[in-house]
Scaffold this active site. Structure first.
Site, short mmCIF file in Angstrom:
data_model
loop_
_atom_site.label_atom_id
_atom_site.label_comp_id
_atom_site.label_asym_id
_atom_site.label_seq_id
_atom_site.Cartn_x
_atom_site.Cartn_y
_atom_site.Cartn_z
N TYR E 22 0.79 -1.23 0.00
CA TYR E 22 0.00 0.00 0.00
C TYR E 22 0.83 1.29 0.00
CZ TYR E 22 -3.78 -3.20 1.14
OH TYR E 22 -4.69 -4.21 1.10
N HIS E 97 -7.09 1.01 -7.12
CA HIS E 97 -6.53 0.16 -6.08
C HIS E 97 -5.07 0.54 -5.88
CE1 HIS E 97 -9.96 -2.50 -5.65
NE2 HIS E 97 -10.13 -2.32 -6.94
#
Lengths: 143, 143, 143, 143, 143, 143, 143, 143, 143, 143, 143, 143
Positions: E22, E97
């Site tokens: 992330y 995403h």
């Protein structure tokens, strides 16, 4: 209070297995710790690599013990025969796993033997056994 | 020692559910019994039917509690979002189920949230929670 | 005779959805028509986009209504939690779908919530609701 | 208003089937009740255990009836041929099931014939037929 | 030019998640950087852990914004309800995403919500959002 | 040269079916055209909606015809029984489909009956039958 | 009338393959027989073992031929790329297989390329090609 | 003692089928042998290729026979309708297969009809029927 | 700054493909527009219908370019070999799709090649390439 | 005439198992009854819970017995090794099951060992063994 | 003794691949070592990234070499066409893999090409090739 | 150099098995040939039909041998327990199969035990063992 603890294949090699999954303890140490922590319990520990011998242990448990704790290890995922023998056995039955089987290979994510026990505990390394004894005592007391 | 116990959807209706699977206790009784049996633990009990609120509870747990016990109920089998929030949470985490999920409908046989906890306990009705507290105390002590 | 009609996610946008699948009516019109056609019924209409709020509505229904009509919409195909709450609810329960779910995307072909209602009706656009009320009245009369 | 009601295999044995799933009524009683409750409808009732005869009934319906109600029973889950004949038929078509097919064996959970009707109703025992007639009348009126 | 950026469950914890998947940024920083890099855009940032609130945001977007950027996070893989709300929304819609979902667990490899957006971007960490804004501006200009 | 052409369920309705898939011809016209184009062939045309009657036709073919052409229609995808009867039949056998079954619903993509014929032809509307006769004549000549 | 016949991988070895499935002919003989039997057709025969070269042949066909006959052989079951090139090509297209692909290994039972042709013929050994030419002439005449 | 023996599709062709799977006997011989070997049994033999006629035979059996022996042949693997009719029938019911269905094609490995008989016998060619009569006599005697 | 743009099978036919999925642009126009919009980038454009040639392009990219943009088209869903070559390549890699692959046939919903790129962009027609260049520049700058 | 009867895991507990599935008899009684009913047969009865011992019994059977009757119980569904040993054994072999395995859990519906016997009998409780002996005598006589 | 060694896609990059799976050697070194260790063998080494070229190599092998060793790499898992070409080739054929394909991604666990070779060797890095040559010599000697 | 060769179930019957798959040699001959061909190796040969005994052999190998060669036979495809014991064992480990498991029944196509060895060899009949010893010697030398 007599409890039989049945360990399945490769658990005699416990200390030599992947520490991340199984912890660092040997099977002997695990057994000693259980005895020391639960002095009111009369333990019998058996281990076998043979599916059929494990079935023999389960078949013999009903008449001789107050509860049964089993770690079927690799047989949890494939043995219809152990499942059938657990179904016949009428004393409290608890399945334990050292590792968290929901977080490993897909073929380990489902235990077909656990469905014929009262319940199961997975992922707390040696403490899975501790909790199993803790619960076995409650189940025996509530019979 | 502070432990948060998070109960998921429909557990507020516990006493009204199928007794064979869930036992006869109401959620209030279950909470009272936990307090009475573990007097050294400072419990906070929360329940929600909303997936997102459960995530909120989990996100808030790391800074305020020593351990987290969760019964995600129906969300265990479908919620990637709860799984992700458990993965982020860094205190000891234990999943519990009242019923033996390996002995019910196929869609309940696998918990996708359990894989991001330390481990899980399934099938001992209210005693699943007892064992979870028993284990939480050990995990906290061994941190 | 009191009936609660619970509409799930996106049904508040009904008039704006695909007319071929859902018809041209807005949710308000649908509700008005139901009232006009079934004057002997005391309707309560609720709608929510939140899975947990729908569970709250279902949990509150048993004590306050004679029957429950639900369109879980997108949650029909995924929500074990709503299914569990329907299982607990003991008044007559009917699931409705505006579109014919057996004639759409594969993931819509099976409703996991319908299995815990008395039965379900799918494909008649607004008239699915009409038939649901028609049946609810019969089920209430035959209790 | 002429409506044909086509019943598939084993529905001639209705009274002798599992009462929990199918109710206690015989097929004859069910047909009488429909006539008594919908006196403005001119019913033709046919039943066959043969897949091909059911197709014959469907093929003959377009020119002779205002609507078609069908319970394909065991053929709902396997018959591409009945599905094809329903696709060709251009009058309002409604599929009914006495039992709630979403709550039974897996192979019953999906009806491949329902996708070529206007919609279907499942789970209300004999009242599934009542609702079907109720809806057929609406569909005919709205043509 | 007004763009709403909707972030789903656990993205409020962004800085605390797995950096490899992330990135290291917190959600606040990410939002600040977007504002700084796209000064001609009037951003509204919302985040929720609740599936239904996300649906509320989407339903409210059509009338108030020129484009919608959404990261449904864990709900991407399970939410038919969010998918349905995106289908209704008629302004340009882009799914983002942070991680490359085609290179993670199997259950993340398919987004069922993305199919009802204009398109999606996956794998570029915070720059996925940059590219989404870049594309949103083009889509708005070409409407 | 005697050839039997067996048409399965719903082919008697040919002209009324979806023209895009099946063409515009009625079955009678198709049969006339075949006779006109292959004057050296002595055709027998049969059609039935009943699986068992189709089996009867196949069982009777070996002793009375030089070749068999069959369009099992909806039974192609489900009938083990027709497959078994084709396996027993020892004259040249050709399966035909008007539509291209590889370009339709998934359940039509595989013919389980075709595997027990010499071969099959799919997608050329009425010309599938023309090609079948063309091939039957070659197969008969080469026996 | 110009027709291109495209043969895929391993068909250059035709005479050396399993006679039971493919017949005894070499590819050269097959081509000669086609020319001798269809003297009014101007054939171009190409063969390649390379998926991409086959795509090149297909892309070049629209402008230069009246029809295309293709045996994609092993690529029938795996090549999305050939399927895409057939979809773009706008002249009549016929797929042929020497063997009956519905009666072989499971992975051969479905052709993903056939869905983007007018139709296909399978199982008649060299006569599959004869029938393809026979049909191509009809399709060209009916354009 | 009256026993009905119901033979399904293609069994009228028994002598002409694959001898390795089905043996060399014709159906007539098989029936004669059964009569000669069980002189105390009053046999009725029926055979049909039609699924629905077989259902008719089963429906008629309860009132007229002491036991039912059935070989559903190709319908064993697909017919929910025959399964349902067997479920309704309350006399002793035995399913037989000439060949060993566990050693053939995958689609034959499971009989869905057998689950609603007392039990089944598979693989002993004509002697499967002998054993069925042998068992039927025991089941009748033990009723 | 040198970027190679690799286009896979059938993209040379871009203008002739389904406009709804791919837009109306030809490949040449697309390439010109990229050059005009990103004047600071030194582009090399290659296209091939051959899987192996695409692998050759990828293998040659590491030493000669700063980044690689690839549209593997039909090979995205099947080519383990392209996936392996992307894994070896160590410069920034971005996969693009003109259409939204999550909204098409099932076999297109997963890209097995994308998992070995930095990330991918799908659904924005020619603007997918624009965004890819936009991101490539960022990735190069941040190396 | 010498016949070996091999009983697999948990059959030594026969009397203690679920009477609905297995009947009420103990294994000893079952053996006695077989001896009493078939006085011309010289029986050897063996039972083991160990997969490997069962293989030993099978391997030893060819030279010492005229036929082999086996109930592999839980191993029927998982043991490739027992299947292989049955394949090697060349005397008549019959598999028996007390319960009707087609009417139980899915994992019991297929026996992988039965495929390497002459045939199998399932569902007649102790009479499955009777029929097995009845058939074994016929098979021996017909060798 | 002439042996052709065919290496598939990306093996020309061997030294640059993941050392844990493939070892550290370059392809050139591997080839040199084979020559040095097997001086009695006349090796021809070819490598290609193109599926069709690999088929060309295999087709050319029968007449010119005594044995064929092939590492199809990424094509092992998808190429029906290479499988077909191996089936035609009649000299000894051995498939090799550097890595242990049973211990990697699921899509690599099965080789569909290996089924048409004499056998295969997987997991010994460069020594897989050594063993292949060792076996090829034995197979040639035993022809 | 000490090597243990562990043979699994039914390999003691080797000479009596299907020669096409397993060759004609008995296990004794195979062992003698290995000794004669590798005189520098000190072999220990063990064989067992019991899964658990094979685990015992593997557990005992680490301390007593330089390498382990195993043919788990029927257990390769089902035994998680043998897999686990191989994972613990730290000496070089090689799995062998006499037959080519990629060319047999589906359930044999994947070895779950092979994934925890260095690698495996399949298909060369007795020479699979030769190659295993050849490789074991190399692995020992390179430790």
């Amino acid at each position: 209070m007599k409890i039989i603890v049945i360990n399945g294949p490769n658990l005699n090699m416990l200390g030599a297995r992947d520490h991340h999954q199984y912890g660092t303890e040997s099977l002997e140490n695990l057994e000693s710790e259980l005895k020391r922590n639960f002095e009111d319990v009369d333990f019998v520990f058996v281990q076998s690599n043979l599916e059929g011998e494990i079935i023999n242990f389960i078949q013999g448990a009903s008449d001789n013990y107050d509860a049964l704790i089993i770690n079927p290890a690799g047989y949890s995922h494939t043995s219809v025969a152990i499942r059938d023998s657990l179904e016949i056995c009428k004393i409290p039955k608890i399945e334990v796993h050292l590792s968290n089987i929901s977080d490993r290979e897909d073929f380990r994510s489902k235990s077909i033997t656990a469905s014929k026990t009262n319940g199961y505990i997975s992922g707390f390394k040696k403490y899975s056994y501790f909790a199993a004894v803790y619960l076995a005592k409650i189940l025996i007391a509530n019979k």
